[in-house]
Design a protein around this motif. Structure first.
Motif, mmCIF file in Angstrom:
data_model
loop_
_atom_site.group_PDB
_atom_site.id
_atom_site.type_symbol
_atom_site.label_atom_id
_atom_site.label_comp_id
_atom_site.label_asym_id
_atom_site.label_seq_id
_atom_site.Cartn_x
_atom_site.Cartn_y
_atom_site.Cartn_z
ATOM 1 N N ARG A 282 13.662 -9.102 -7.315
ATOM 2 C CA ARG A 282 12.719 -9.192 -8.444
ATOM 3 C C ARG A 282 12.561 -10.642 -8.901
ATOM 4 O O ARG A 282 11.444 -11.099 -9.184
ATOM 5 C CB ARG A 282 13.193 -8.315 -9.606
ATOM 6 C CG ARG A 282 12.948 -6.833 -9.388
ATOM 7 C CD ARG A 282 13.059 -6.061 -10.691
ATOM 8 N NE ARG A 282 14.421 -6.089 -11.223
ATOM 9 C CZ ARG A 282 15.350 -5.189 -10.920
ATOM 10 N NH1 ARG A 282 15.079 -4.181 -10.094
ATOM 11 N NH2 ARG A 282 16.554 -5.267 -11.449
ATOM 12 N N ALA A 283 13.680 -11.340 -8.959
ATOM 13 C CA ALA A 283 13.617 -12.750 -9.364
ATOM 14 C C ALA A 283 12.817 -13.575 -8.356
ATOM 15 O O ALA A 283 12.057 -14.476 -8.734
ATOM 16 C CB ALA A 283 15.028 -13.316 -9.508
ATOM 17 N N ALA B 146 13.885 0.763 -5.116
ATOM 18 C CA ALA B 146 13.421 -0.288 -6.025
ATOM 19 C C ALA B 146 14.005 -1.630 -5.597
ATOM 20 O O ALA B 146 14.967 -1.698 -4.829
ATOM 21 C CB ALA B 146 13.838 0.044 -7.452
ATOM 22 N N ASP B 147 13.419 -2.703 -6.096
ATOM 23 C CA ASP B 147 13.948 -4.042 -5.807
ATOM 24 C C ASP B 147 15.268 -4.270 -6.538
ATOM 25 O O ASP B 147 15.383 -3.971 -7.735
ATOM 26 C CB ASP B 147 12.964 -5.118 -6.282
ATOM 27 C CG ASP B 147 11.847 -5.371 -5.293
ATOM 28 O OD1 ASP B 147 11.926 -4.891 -4.147
ATOM 29 O OD2 ASP B 147 10.886 -6.067 -5.671
ATOM 30 N N PRO B 148 16.265 -4.847 -5.877
ATOM 31 C CA PRO B 148 17.449 -5.333 -6.598
ATOM 32 C C PRO B 148 17.071 -6.564 -7.421
ATOM 33 O O PRO B 148 15.991 -7.142 -7.266
ATOM 34 C CB PRO B 148 18.428 -5.677 -5.480
ATOM 35 C CG PRO B 148 17.573 -5.929 -4.285
ATOM 36 C CD PRO B 148 16.365 -5.053 -4.429
ATOM 37 N N ASP B 149 17.982 -6.973 -8.289
ATOM 38 C CA ASP B 149 17.692 -8.079 -9.214
ATOM 39 C C ASP B 149 17.261 -9.352 -8.489
ATOM 40 O O ASP B 149 16.318 -10.035 -8.916
ATOM 41 C CB ASP B 149 18.921 -8.378 -10.073
ATOM 42 C CG ASP B 149 19.206 -7.268 -11.082
ATOM 43 O OD1 ASP B 149 18.300 -6.446 -11.327
ATOM 44 O OD2 ASP B 149 20.331 -7.227 -11.620
ATOM 45 N N GLN B 150 17.918 -9.692 -7.410
ATOM 46 C CA GLN B 150 17.601 -10.921 -6.690
ATOM 47 C C GLN B 150 16.177 -10.876 -6.132
ATOM 48 O O GLN B 150 15.438 -11.873 -6.190
ATOM 49 C CB GLN B 150 18.597 -11.153 -5.555
ATOM 50 C CG GLN B 150 18.375 -12.463 -4.807
ATOM 51 C CD GLN B 150 19.438 -12.693 -3.735
ATOM 52 O OE1 GLN B 150 20.372 -11.925 -3.587
ATOM 53 N NE2 GLN B 150 19.281 -13.772 -2.981
ATOM 54 N N GLY C 49 0.808 -1.210 0.000
ATOM 55 C CA GLY C 49 0.000 0.000 0.000
ATOM 56 C C GLY C 49 0.843 1.262 0.000
ATOM 57 O O GLY C 49 0.448 2.291 -0.560
ATOM 58 N N GLY C 50 2.012 1.196 0.633
ATOM 59 C CA GLY C 50 2.932 2.324 0.592
ATOM 60 C C GLY C 50 3.499 2.543 -0.797
ATOM 61 O O GLY C 50 3.656 3.691 -1.247
ATOM 62 N N TYR C 51 3.801 1.451 -1.502
ATOM 63 C CA TYR C 51 4.278 1.588 -2.880
ATOM 64 C C TYR C 51 3.210 2.248 -3.755
ATOM 65 O O TYR C 51 3.520 3.103 -4.597
ATOM 66 C CB TYR C 51 4.610 0.215 -3.477
ATOM 67 C CG TYR C 51 5.667 -0.582 -2.749
ATOM 68 C CD1 TYR C 51 6.672 0.025 -2.007
ATOM 69 C CD2 TYR C 51 5.655 -1.973 -2.807
ATOM 70 C CE1 TYR C 51 7.629 -0.717 -1.347
ATOM 71 C CE2 TYR C 51 6.612 -2.735 -2.150
ATOM 72 C CZ TYR C 51 7.594 -2.100 -1.422
ATOM 73 O OH TYR C 51 8.547 -2.851 -0.762
ATOM 74 N N GLN D 291 2.758 -9.187 -7.288
ATOM 75 C CA GLN D 291 4.198 -9.426 -7.191
ATOM 76 C C GLN D 291 4.925 -8.827 -8.398
ATOM 77 O O GLN D 291 5.978 -8.202 -8.258
ATOM 78 C CB GLN D 291 4.484 -10.931 -7.104
ATOM 79 C CG GLN D 291 4.234 -11.538 -5.743
ATOM 80 C CD GLN D 291 5.357 -11.245 -4.746
ATOM 81 O OE1 GLN D 291 5.886 -10.129 -4.681
ATOM 82 N NE2 GLN D 291 5.707 -12.230 -3.941
ATOM 83 N N ARG D 292 4.359 -9.015 -9.571
ATOM 84 C CA ARG D 292 5.005 -8.483 -10.777
ATOM 85 C C ARG D 292 4.926 -6.963 -10.829
ATOM 86 O O ARG D 292 5.859 -6.303 -11.303
ATOM 87 C CB ARG D 292 4.377 -9.137 -12.010
ATOM 88 C CG ARG D 292 4.779 -10.609 -12.121
ATOM 89 C CD ARG D 292 3.915 -11.429 -13.041
ATOM 90 N NE ARG D 292 4.408 -12.820 -13.096
ATOM 91 C CZ ARG D 292 3.659 -13.885 -13.295
ATOM 92 N NH1 ARG D 292 2.334 -13.753 -13.470
ATOM 93 N NH2 ARG D 292 4.190 -15.088 -13.319
ATOM 94 N N ALA D 293 3.841 -6.401 -10.326
ATOM 95 C CA ALA D 293 3.737 -4.947 -10.268
ATOM 96 C C ALA D 293 4.778 -4.366 -9.314
ATOM 97 O O ALA D 293 5.434 -3.354 -9.624
ATOM 98 C CB ALA D 293 2.332 -4.544 -9.826
ATOM 99 N N MET D 294 4.952 -4.991 -8.162
ATOM 100 C CA MET D 294 5.942 -4.499 -7.194
ATOM 101 C C MET D 294 7.364 -4.677 -7.705
ATOM 102 O O MET D 294 8.230 -3.828 -7.471
ATOM 103 C CB MET D 294 5.755 -5.205 -5.854
ATOM 104 C CG MET D 294 4.494 -4.798 -5.120
ATOM 105 S SD MET D 294 4.379 -5.470 -3.430
ATOM 106 C CE MET D 294 4.043 -7.207 -3.764
ATOM 107 N N ALA D 295 7.617 -5.778 -8.417
ATOM 108 C CA ALA D 295 8.955 -6.016 -8.955
ATOM 109 C C ALA D 295 9.363 -4.936 -9.949
ATOM 110 O O ALA D 295 10.547 -4.616 -10.074
ATOM 111 C CB ALA D 295 9.010 -7.388 -9.612
#
Length: 263
Positions: free
Chosen positions: A120-121, A114-118, A87-89, A178-182
């Protein structure tokens, strides 16, 4: 967007956006505890609770636009908008896309980086697993770090409630979110450009977005303040609702006082 509103009067409108992978049901104590002070609006973000997921590509911007449409339907021009975790994002996305709708911002147990690569994966792995196997991965991996040590050890009813909310999350919505947050961008520039006051809250025992993340957001915003919720983890509003409500009520009262003074 499915909507729950609670109000005993006019007051400052406050929109609260729920955490992943919960629903607006997590805000029950806020709807009840703050209704005498303000109009509390707690929508289900798309796909969760009673809301429709739709066909759009995963994006926090889509969720932020949903929130703006909720304000339109409620007849609210400007509101205090806040969210916990995911919700904060969404709140920070709203700050970018609809800054004119804001009276103030609340960022609870979240972060601006933002998420680092790991990371996001890992989100993609969980997204795929939940669609294939259901809630097992959520209960095994996502649920445990959502609450703090005190809740896990001493508040079995609260932990059970959180478990039930996690278990009921729709798999397609979980994967979409999950994909939106990544894909979310770094939001520190957004916070530096914020024109309204901000309250940042963090659970003392939050291991997912710890105090350092909260302090970094407070330092970035021009007019920010920090509240640490003792004996709470990542879901501070659920784990220690009275303390969370006190901090939020104080912020709302401050904004209402500024509005009366024309500031």
């Amino acid at each position: 967007m499915h909507l729950y509103t609670r109000s005993a009067g006019e007051g400052v409108p406050v929109v609260l956006l729920h955490a992943f992978p919960l629903s607006s049901a997590m805000w029950l104590a806020q709807r009840e505890g703050l209704s005498a002070l303000c109009k509390v609006i707690t929508p289900d973000l798309r796909g969760f609770g009673g809301s429709v997921l739709g066909d759009e590509e995963p994006s926090l911007d889509v969720m932020a636009d949903d929130v703006a449409r909720t304000l339109d339907r409620e007849g609210v021009d400007r509101a205090v908008v806040g969210g916990l975790s995911m919700g904060g994002y969404v709140t920070m996305a709203l700050c970018r896309r609809h800054p004119d709708r804001l009276m103030g911002v609340v960022l609870a147990d979240t972060k601006a980086s933002a998420d680092p690569d790991q990371a996001r994966a890992n989100r993609e792995r969980i997204a795929a697993a939940v669609v294939e196997d259901g809630s097992a991965v959520l209960l095994e991996e996502v649920l445990p770090p959502l609450v703090g040590r005190t809740t896990a050890e001493r508040r079995a009813m609260v932990y059970g409630r959180v478990r039930g909310l996690v278990q009921s999350a729709p798999p397609r919505a979980v994967a979409w979110a999950q994909r939106a947050m990544a894909a979310r961008p770094d939001s520190f520039d957004t916070l530096r450009g914020l024109k309204v006051p901000a309250l940042v809250l963090v659970g003392e025992e939050d291991g997912l977005t710890p105090r350092g993340d909260a302090e970094a957001m407070v330092e970035a915003v021009p007019d920010g303040r920090l509240a640490v919720i003792e004996k709470a983890g990542h879901l501070s509003a659920v784990e220690q609702p009275e303390a969370f409500n006190r901090a939020l009520a104080g912020f709302i009262a401050e904004l209402a006082g500024r509005a009366q003074l024309g500031g």
